[in-house]
Scaffold this motif. Structure first.
Motif, short mmCIF file in Angstrom:
data_model
loop_
_atom_site.label_atom_id
_atom_site.label_comp_id
_atom_site.label_asym_id
_atom_site.label_seq_id
_atom_site.Cartn_x
_atom_site.Cartn_y
_atom_site.Cartn_z
N PHE A 11 0.82 -1.21 0.00
CA PHE A 11 0.00 0.00 0.00
C PHE A 11 0.86 1.27 0.00
N GLY A 12 2.20 1.10 -0.04
CA GLY A 12 3.06 2.26 -0.23
C GLY A 12 3.84 2.73 0.96
N ALA A 13 3.70 2.10 2.14
CA ALA A 13 4.45 2.53 3.33
C ALA A 13 4.68 1.33 4.24
N ALA A 52 1.57 6.99 3.49
CA ALA A 52 1.63 6.81 4.95
C ALA A 52 0.48 7.55 5.63
N ALA A 53 0.14 8.72 5.12
CA ALA A 53 -0.97 9.48 5.71
C ALA A 53 -2.30 8.74 5.53
N LYS A 58 -6.60 5.35 8.16
CA LYS A 58 -7.34 4.09 8.28
C LYS A 58 -7.14 3.47 9.67
N VAL A 59 -5.92 3.54 10.17
CA VAL A 59 -5.64 2.99 11.49
C VAL A 59 -6.43 3.75 12.56
N GLN A 88 5.25 8.94 11.04
CA GLN A 88 4.70 7.87 11.86
C GLN A 88 3.35 8.28 12.45
N LEU A 89 2.76 7.36 13.21
CA LEU A 89 1.49 7.63 13.88
C LEU A 89 1.78 8.17 15.28
#
Length: 306
Positions: A11-13, A52-53, A58-59, A88-89
């Motif tokens: 998914f790219g990250a 990543a964003a 979604k998370v 990061q988150l």
């Protein structure tokens, strides 16, 4: 049982986040995302930052409805972080988590950095994180610690998760990388129907030669004994890793059952980290963009429109 992969390299990250919904529970596993700070001597391209964003969003959405959260280990692509970099988150972005039960890798056999991150997350949440190794609770159970990659290489240990509902058994293997036969046998003993695991770091096979040999044998063992084998993460940081995945499916005689995470979710793989050098060539990045993004003064919208 509904299985949704929220993030991964396809998914790219960097991520292996997922959410599993059963009749009574919503279980979020490894709620984290990250980008390689340097790859091919280049910082993340804005298209990677955008990916990543999306995973981060979604998370966070999944966490808002979660009953359980699992953290398999304390690497930045698997957990919310005290802000270490802008990709990061961050823990500050988390929704209210009252009433959510946490299941976590214990404090033994982790690095000093992982121990610090465990303490920081515990302090932010306001309670001590549990040691969930070997525990069982209803439909969910956890392994004893297994190696992060090859055994005896000093990379620490991770927690594997098993979720059962009816005849379906889902196993999340986090960063085992298929490099330890004992860990793979533990997975098979759980009699899974679907497995989500990190594949081997084929892009580092000059340093991890077993990534192409022993991991392939372990992958075959899994592929021949489960209905669906989803391999991603370390494996898909290179196009050679994607070819390895397809060769595994061919060798197992189970092409449709050996997938990357994007394919499992019905999407086309988007290996942005593997494409980083080409992305910089095709979509040049202005000098100072990364510093401006970190300060909140630059976005990635212009790249999404190209």
């Amino acid at each position: 049982m509904q299985i949704e992969v929220l993030g991964s390299e396809s998914f790219g990250a960097r991520s292996l986040a997922c959410v599993v919904r059963t009749e009574n529970r919503v279980i979020v596993i490894d709620p984290g995302v990250a980008l390689a700070r340097l790859r091919f001597s280049l910082f993340p391209h804005p298209l990677e930052v955008a990916a990543a964003a999306r995973i981060r969003d979604k998370v966070l959405s999944a966490l808002a409805g979660a009953t359980d959260v699992v953290i398999s280990h304390y690497h930045g692509d698997h957990m919310p972080m005290r802000a270490e970099d802008p990709y990061q988150l961050p823990v500050e972005a988390l929704p209210p988590l009252e009433g959510i039960r946490f299941w976590c890798k214990g404090p033994e056999n982790i690095s000093r950095l992982s121990a610090r991150r465990r303490k920081e997350l515990s302090a932010f949440l306001g309670f001590s994180l549990p040691n969930s190794e070997g525990e069982n609770c209803g439909c969910i159970s956890f392994s004893r610690p297994v190696p992060h990659g090859a055994r005896g290489k000093g990379f620490g240990e991770v927690l594997m998760t098993r979720i059962r509902e009816g005849d379906e058994v889902f196993v999340h293997c986090s960063d085992i990388q298929l490099l330890d036969r004992e860990a793979v046998l533990t997975v098979l003993a759980w009699e899974p129907t679907t497995v989500l695991a990190s594949g081997p770091p084929v892009y580092l096979s000059h340093r991890v030669p077993e990534a192409k040999t022993e991991a392939f044998e372990n992958g075959l063992l899994l592929a021949r004994n489960v209905d669906t084998l989803i391999l991603d993460h370390h494996l898909l940081r290179s196009f050679s890793g994607y070819r390895w995945l397809k060769e595994l499916g061919e060798a197992a005689g189970n092409k449709s059952g050996v997938l990357c995470a994007a394919e499992f979710m019905g999407e086309k793989p988007n290996l942005l980290e593997a494409r980083r050098k080409a992305l910089y060539r095709e979509l040049p990045v202005p000098a100072g963009w990364h510093e401006a993004y970190a300060r909140g003064e630059a976005g990635f919208e212009e790249y999404l429109e190209r």
